[in-house]
Each structure stands twice: as structure tokens, then as C-alpha cells.
Design a protein around this motif. Sequence first.
Motif, short mmCIF file in Angstrom:
data_model
loop_
_atom_site.label_atom_id
_atom_site.label_comp_id
_atom_site.label_asym_id
_atom_site.label_seq_id
_atom_site.Cartn_x
_atom_site.Cartn_y
_atom_site.Cartn_z
N ASN A 98 0.64 -1.29 0.00
CA ASN A 98 -0.11 0.14 -0.06
C ASN A 98 0.94 1.28 -0.10
O ASN A 98 0.51 2.34 -0.55
CB ASN A 98 -0.90 -0.03 1.38
N PHE A 121 -4.99 3.26 -14.92
CA PHE A 121 -5.07 2.01 -14.68
C PHE A 121 -4.35 1.63 -13.35
O PHE A 121 -4.98 0.75 -12.59
CB PHE A 121 -4.43 0.95 -15.90
N TYR A 122 -3.15 2.19 -13.09
CA TYR A 122 -2.35 1.64 -11.86
C TYR A 122 -3.25 2.52 -10.70
O TYR A 122 -3.16 1.90 -9.60
CB TYR A 122 -0.89 2.29 -12.14
N LYS A 124 -6.39 2.96 -10.36
CA LYS A 124 -7.36 1.87 -10.20
C LYS A 124 -7.15 0.75 -9.17
O LYS A 124 -7.76 0.54 -8.25
CB LYS A 124 -8.24 1.63 -11.02
N LEU A 125 -6.21 0.38 -9.48
CA LEU A 125 -5.31 -0.77 -8.86
C LEU A 125 -4.95 -0.46 -7.46
O LEU A 125 -5.22 -1.58 -6.61
CB LEU A 125 -3.92 -1.38 -9.57
N CYS A 126 -4.78 0.76 -7.11
CA CYS A 126 -4.69 1.03 -5.91
C CYS A 126 -5.89 1.58 -5.20
O CYS A 126 -5.91 2.02 -3.95
CB CYS A 126 -3.39 2.25 -5.77
N GLY A 127 -6.89 1.52 -5.53
CA GLY A 127 -8.12 1.99 -4.95
C GLY A 127 -8.73 3.03 -5.33
O GLY A 127 -9.69 3.62 -4.72
N LEU A 128 -7.84 3.95 -6.00
CA LEU A 128 -8.43 5.26 -6.51
C LEU A 128 -9.52 5.36 -7.47
O LEU A 128 -9.49 4.34 -8.15
CB LEU A 128 -7.12 6.15 -7.18
N ILE A 172 1.61 7.01 -7.89
CA ILE A 172 0.17 7.19 -8.30
C ILE A 172 -0.52 7.20 -6.94
O ILE A 172 -1.45 8.14 -6.78
CB ILE A 172 -0.54 6.61 -9.40
N GLN A 173 -0.24 6.36 -6.10
CA GLN A 173 -1.24 6.46 -4.92
C GLN A 173 -0.60 7.04 -3.55
O GLN A 173 -0.67 6.83 -2.50
CB GLN A 173 -1.29 4.95 -4.46
N GLU A 174 0.47 8.01 -4.26
CA GLU A 174 1.08 8.67 -2.94
C GLU A 174 1.73 7.97 -1.65
O GLU A 174 1.32 7.89 -0.76
CB GLU A 174 0.31 9.62 -2.48
N MET B 9 -6.52 2.79 1.39
CA MET B 9 -6.98 1.85 0.35
C MET B 9 -8.39 1.46 0.50
O MET B 9 -8.81 1.19 1.23
CB MET B 9 -5.82 0.79 0.37
N GLN B 10 -8.93 1.73 -0.45
CA GLN B 10 -10.44 1.71 -0.61
C GLN B 10 -10.45 0.39 -1.52
O GLN B 10 -11.74 0.09 -2.05
CB GLN B 10 -11.07 2.86 -1.21
N GLY B 11 -9.61 -0.02 -2.42
CA GLY B 11 -9.93 -1.16 -3.46
C GLY B 11 -10.26 -2.32 -2.82
O GLY B 11 -9.72 -2.76 -2.02
N ARG B 16 -10.48 -4.24 -8.27
CA ARG B 16 -9.15 -4.73 -8.79
C ARG B 16 -9.26 -5.68 -10.02
O ARG B 16 -8.78 -5.59 -10.89
CB ARG B 16 -8.28 -5.14 -8.03
N PRO B 109 -0.70 -3.06 -4.48
CA PRO B 109 -1.35 -3.82 -3.42
C PRO B 109 -2.28 -4.89 -4.18
O PRO B 109 -3.56 -4.70 -3.87
CB PRO B 109 -2.05 -3.00 -2.59
#
Lengths: 300, 308
Positions: A98, A121-122, A124-128, A172-174, B9-11, B16, B109
Motif C-alpha cells: 500500500n 489503470f495503476y 484504480k489498482l490502488c483503489g483510487l 500514483i497512490q502517494e 486503500m479503498q480498493g 481490482r 497492492p
Amino acid sequence: MLTSAGCEYMLCPLMPETTPAVEIRNLVKDFKTSFRHKPLRAVDDVSIRIMPGEVYGLIGPNGSGKSTTMKALLGLVAPTSGKCAIFGKDSLMVDSRNEVGFLPENPYFYKHLSGAETLRFYGKLCGLAGKDLAGRVNEMLALVDLEGARDRRIGGYSKGMLQRIGLAQALIQEPRLVILDEPTAGVDPVGSRQIRDLILKLRDRGITVFLCSHLLEQVQEVCDHVGIIFQGRMIREGRLEELISIEDQTDIVLKDATPELIAKITALVEDTPGASVVRTGKPRTTLERLFLREIRDEEQ
Amino acid sequence: MSTPTSIPMQGSHFSRILTISTHTFTQLVRMKVFYFLAIFAVIAIASNFFELPQHEGPEAVGANVLRSIKSWSLGAMTLFSVVLSIVATALLLPKDVEDRTLYTILAKPVPRFDYLAGKLLGVLLLVFVSLALMDGLMTAVLHIRTGMVVAEQTEMAQAMGWPQDAIASLRADTLAHGPDASLQGAVFAVFLRASIMASLALLISTFSTSTLFTTIVSFLIYFIGHFQADARDVWLQAGQAGEGVFARLASLLLALVLPDFQLFNVIDAVIQGEALPLLALGKLTLVGVYYALFFTFASWFIFADKEF
């Protein structure tokens, strides 16, 4: 930084301020080979501790175990023995990622995506998602100076642009830790300078950077701690200033000094018992600085 | 840049997997795989004009044309869906490893299962959309041609002075060869078979060293799957072998691991104008889902410990 000689390694998940960003403890990695009966030891009892906010450079020749150490830290390879942790979390656990951004050596991203699509894309993978994601994508494109190429397919990017979009996806996810494997490999001096400036920006923001390179001058420019790895073993580690300073010598750089003044100073030194002038002359710029200055002048 | 605070993290697994599957779908679409739909369109239209050996009366000519359209169309769908599912799946994983894009994904992640499931679902989404488009074209061609055949047959029967009930019976027989729910069920069976092959190719690609190896082995297993049930029956019925517990267990294990594609022969029955019962389709769905899940979890088992 606390070195292996100076402290006992402990994982401290309940104390964020003192939790190392990276803690590699007695890492050993063996690879099975079909050509040899004995497995190949890529990393041999390596220990590294990087505290939050530090910029750590792992240097060594090709094949010395730098990339394997980084892969072990990212959970891409499993240690044969030893432990790796990121902010106190075991590297083999997914949630340790994370807080990490990673730029591999010579990365190739999906050629069918544009720069902005790659970052989305990246992200979104990190939950953004939604506005947060759109904001981060714009911010990262601005940071790496690729706003003009945001809708161009990655397949048309130059090597330097690929490295910069790679750095943007890593951030990207800081993340609080950024791992860079040969970030300037194959990049021209201008692109290389841009990447180094970005690393310095990250340092200024308090982001921990762990980079490996065999380009020593670049490491010297951005890192405050270094480790030298050779044939899988850590042979030297510490603060850069302490490692490279020559304790019994002192630099004095003068501006507009006349030959008479230099003669006076030299005479004064020669009259002092135990002291001597080692070298006088004009400081030189580096070939890289000269190149960058000429390019800049030409552009203007 | 804003302050260096960590973004929570909210994903979820779902988001994913969705991200990776939609990306995989886009990746394959941008590889221009939909070009084969043009070839299918040619096959679907050309099948109207294929002459079949005719041994029956003139009233059967129309039904044979409809059978020909279904046969060629479902055959082309099977070919395209199986080739697409094997080749696309075999290509994706090694390409990500070779280009090191896998490093950047797994350094986020992203659990390895999410990555695999996303890739597989992306391929399945592509196969599903392709089949839906082909199904639409086949249904349209069949619908138009059925109408023409019924009109021609009615005209012919009236000219020959057939009684009304005989004309109605002929019309009903012909309409049974037209587009109906059973035909859609057959297309869904084609999709299930392609899903099994995609998940099998995924499993092979987790330990294979090349796309070519994955493709060849997948096609071999596909062909073996068409006669493995017969081979098991022959073995169990031959001499003493079939009486042993070991032989029966080995046979059961083989059936659990290797898909039996003879179950999909219901597609041929639909081509012949037979109805596909909902129960049979339900059973086929369970079998398809079982093999797809079995191969996907086996892939995960291998991929979870794989080093890059």
C-alpha cells in the motif's frame, strides 16, 4: 541512519515515528540453476535499514544482487532466509505494498494505452476512483512534465518519457516509499537530469527513496546514505558524507584570487609544521554539467 | 504535489479484478482481434448457398439450408472462440512477464489471485462479446432465411394441392430449424467450452516457458477431451482392468481433471433441430463452471509461489 553495527534490528509496528521504512534483515536468496548442482547465491546475508525520509542508494556492479534485493523487498521473490519489511509489514503480505511505489529497470508499459490511461489503470489498482483519481493523474503528469503527451500512446514514448511515466505510476497512490531500480538506465543526460530532479523533489517532500544504480555520480548527487553490494554481500554501508570524505584533507575554494594571494597562502601552509598543500588549480565542472548548459543555451 | 500523507486503500478484490479484466479486454480489442468477425459474416452468408447432397423430397430442401447455416455458424463460433480463448490467454501472461509490466502490477497492492482472475475474465469478456456479435448475425441470417423458406414451401405445397394440416405440419417442422431458445442455449454451450479452454490455458501458462508451448498443449488437451470419455469406457470394460478399484478411481480422477467435451455434443443435436432441455443446459453449465474454477484455482496455486 542506524546501521547493522549500531542497532539491533526490531520490527516496531506500533511506533510509526521509529518504524523503518525499509528493514531487510539477514536476507539470503539462492536460485536453483539447471547447470550447477549448487544453487546460485544471489544475495548473501544482506541487512539494510532505511528510516523514513532518507534517500538510500544501493550501488554495485551488474549481477551483484541489487535487483534481487529489491524484488525480495517487493515480494516478487521469496527470501531463502531472512526477512524483509516495509513500514513494519512483512514484504510477502500484499498490504505492505500500500505504501510503496516501484519503478523497475527498463520498464515497458502497455503500449496500447496512453500516458493518462496508464496512470488511471495503476491508480484504480490502488483503489483510487472518480475525482481523486482524475486529480492524481493530472498531478502526476504535471510532476513528470508529460502533460503534453498525456493522450499519446505509450508505444510512441521515448526512453526518457517511459522512465518518467514509470515514475508517475510509482507515485500514483502517494506512497511513503519509492523503490527505483536503475531509474536513469539508458536515458540521455537531459532525461537523466529530469529524473534526478524528481528524486530530489521526493526527498524534499519527505518521501523515502530506495534506489539502486551502478552510475555512481548520480547516486552521489541524490543519496544521503549508500550501501555497496558486491557478489551478493554488503561490503560497506553508511552516510554518504562520512564514507566519501577524506578526513586528513580540507578544501578551500577561492574566488578571484590573485597569484600573489595564492603564493602567500601556500607559503603560510608550508611554514606550518605537519601541513602541506596537496593540490592547487581551477575546479572543473563535469562533462554532464557542461553538456546540459550547452543544450540549455542552444535552446534559448 | 500535495502533502505526503498516505491515501487510504479503498480498493476491493472486485474492483481490482474489474480493472484488470476491462484493461485486458481493451488490450485484446486494440490488438484488432475483432477482424475475424468479418470472416464470420462471410461464412454465415455463404452458408446460405452451400449445396448439400439431397436424398429427400423437395420439401426438405429448405430445412437443409437452415441446418447448413446453423452448422457452419456454430462450427465457426466454436473454432473462433476456442482459438481466441487459448491464444489470447497463452499470450497475456508471458507478455506481462517479458515486458516487466507484471512487476509494476504486483508491486501495487494487488493479490496474485486478483491478477489471474482479472486476466481470465478479460479474455472471457472478449469471447462473450465476440460470440454475442456472431450470434446476432447468425440469428438475423437464420430468421430471414427461415421466413423465405417457409414462404417457398407453403407456395410449393399449395401448388401441389397439399391439405391444410399437412402444410401446417411442414411449416412447424421448418420453423423448428429456425432461431429459437435452443439455438441460444447452444451458443451458450460454445461459450462454456471456450471458458474451460481459457482457464486451462491460464493454468498451463503459469508454469510454461513459452506461448507456443501453452498453445500446443492446450489444443492437445482440447482434442483429448473429445475422446477421453470413450477411452475411459473402453479401458474400464476391457478384461480385468475395469473391475479393479484402482482403475475406477484413476478413471474418476481423469474425468475430474480432464474435461469431457463429449458433453457438448448437445450442440450437434440443436443443429439437427432438436430442442435443448433447460435441465441439460443447467448440467452443462455446472460442468463448465466446475472445470473453469478448478483450473483457475490450480493456476492460483502455482502462480502464488512463482518468482519473477
